[in-house]
Design an enzyme around this catalytic site. Structure first.
Site, PDB file in Angstrom:
ATOM      1  N   GLY A  52     -11.738 -56.223  -6.184  1.00  0.00           N
ATOM      2  CA  GLY A  52     -11.055 -56.469  -7.447  1.00  0.00           C
ATOM      3  C   GLY A  52      -9.759 -56.188  -7.089  1.00  0.00           C
ATOM      4  O   GLY A  52      -9.436 -55.750  -6.002  1.00  0.00           O
ATOM      5  N   ILE A 130     -11.700 -43.185 -10.355  1.00  0.00           N
ATOM      6  CA  ILE A 130     -10.238 -43.276 -10.802  1.00  0.00           C
ATOM      7  C   ILE A 130     -10.286 -43.768 -12.390  1.00  0.00           C
ATOM      8  O   ILE A 130      -9.137 -43.692 -12.987  1.00  0.00           O
ATOM      9  CB  ILE A 130      -9.268 -44.210 -10.024  1.00  0.00           C
ATOM     10  CG1 ILE A 130      -9.595 -43.798  -8.590  1.00  0.00           C
ATOM     11  CG2 ILE A 130      -7.997 -44.208 -10.044  1.00  0.00           C
ATOM     12  CD1 ILE A 130      -8.980 -42.452  -8.208  1.00  0.00           C
ATOM     13  N   HIS A 283      -3.948 -37.706 -22.474  1.00  0.00           N
ATOM     14  CA  HIS A 283      -5.215 -37.571 -22.167  1.00  0.00           C
ATOM     15  C   HIS A 283      -6.332 -37.520 -23.258  1.00  0.00           C
ATOM     16  O   HIS A 283      -5.921 -37.009 -24.186  1.00  0.00           O
ATOM     17  CB  HIS A 283      -5.536 -36.493 -21.112  1.00  0.00           C
ATOM     18  CG  HIS A 283      -5.019 -36.966 -19.872  1.00  0.00           C
ATOM     19  ND1 HIS A 283      -4.425 -35.949 -18.983  1.00  0.00           N
ATOM     20  CD2 HIS A 283      -4.661 -38.049 -19.270  1.00  0.00           C
ATOM     21  CE1 HIS A 283      -3.955 -36.510 -18.034  1.00  0.00           C
ATOM     22  NE2 HIS A 283      -4.117 -37.668 -18.061  1.00  0.00           N
TER      23      HIS A 283
END
EC number: 6.2.1.5
Length: 331
Positions: A52, A130, A283
């Site tokens: 990717g 990630i 977050h």
């Protein structure tokens, strides 16, 4: 007859050579000590999602930095090569062929939890995810599976990754701002990690290992996991902890620091001092709810544990430098 005997001898010699090589590899692997803080130059990394866009770019960066990248995984692309590395259909195949012991995951959110589970089932030592935006329901299942085993450590998700400067970079952090050195950094925020790195490099202290644990409510590695390693690591002489509102991770870290009675200086910064209750701040885990998880509570707990808490992220490096200076730790 003589020719066939010679051929048989060559084949036997070749097989014996392979066996000796395999035994030598196994012996070397067995003899290699575990990394002080999760990774070092001996860490062998595969990339899940290597073909990717993100997997390609960050694998190139990791190779350029000197990380031992040994392969990648993309279903249905097994048997091909990408960036000069072999691509496999599964993590189990990749591990068997490359002797990888770590994986980095650049897989879209709907498929990332399955990628983590696959790496756990292959019993890799370390998995760094990630990916941001993994559904919390998926991560609850991952967390439950993690808690039932002891072989695999997960760092992340929604994190910049981990780096041992000059040896191993797994993640999206800019390698050039890091410098091998004396300060261990652990953070819930990616960009604030880079700020602390840049400053500790600028004042000449450098970093031993930097871990971005991620900002999601359900993550694999927490502050205490990293602090335990930093306290025991002889290369780590000072510790930077960067927290934020939400949850109790910073309070748990404060309790550990107090109990450990470590003499290593700890400098902390807590983001979100002015955050309004009930509003998510960047977050998923950065939210003050039910009156708990405020920056004030965290700062108080850390200061009571003897941690130097700075009011601005701009003061992290200079504060650590001053403490080193006061203690006569500068060469």
């Amino acid at each position: 007859m003589a020719a066939s005997a010679r051929r048989a001898s060559q084949l036997l010699g070749s097989a014996a050579s392979r066996l000796l090589h395999a035994r030598g590899f196994a012996a070397a692997a067995a003899a290699a000590p575990s990394p002080a803080v999760f990774v070092d130059k001996s860490t062998r990394v595969i990339c899940q999602g290597i073909t990717g866009k993100n997997g390609t770019f960050h694998t190139e960066q990791a190779i350029e930095y000197g990380t031992t990248m040994v392969g990648g995984v993309t279903p249905k692309k097994g048997g091909t090569e990408h960036l000069g590395l072999p691509v496999f259909n599964s993590v189990a195949e990749a591990k068997a062929e490359t002797k990888a012991n770590a994986s980095v995951i650049y897989v879209p959110p709907p498929f990332a939890a399955a990628a983590i589970m696959e790496a756990m089932e292959a019993e890799l030592d370390l998995v760094v995810c990630i990916t941001e935006g993994i559904p919390q329901h998926d991560m609850v299942k991952v967390k439950a599976a993690l808690n039932k085993q002891s072989k695999t450590r997960l760092i992340g998700p929604n994190c910049p990754g981990i780096i041992k400067p000059g040896e191993c970079k797994i993640g999206i952090m800019p390698g050039y701002i890091h410098k091998p050195g004396r300060v261990g950094i652990v953070s819930r925020s990616g960009t604030l990690t880079y700020e602390a790195v840049f400053q500790t490099t600028a004042v000449g202290l450098g970093q031993s290992t930097c871990v971005g644990i991620g900002g999601d409510p359900f993550n694999g590695t927490n502050f205490v996991d990293c602090l335990e390693k930093f306290v025991d690591d002889p290369q780590t002489e000072g510790i930077v902890l960067i927290g934020e509102i939400g949850g109790t991770a910073e309070e748990d870290a404060a309790a550990f620091i107090q109990e450990s009675k470590t003499q290593k200086p700890v400098v902390a910064f807590i983001a979100g001092l002015t955050a309004p209750p009930g509003r998510r701040m960047g977050h998923a885990g950065a939210i003050v709810s039910g009156g708990k998880g405020t920056a004030q509570d965290k700062i108080k707990a850390l200061r009571e544990a003897g941690v130097t808490v700075v009011e601005s992220p701009a003061k992290i490096g200079s504060t650590m430098f001053e403490i080193f200076k006061q203690r006569g730790m500068l060469e």
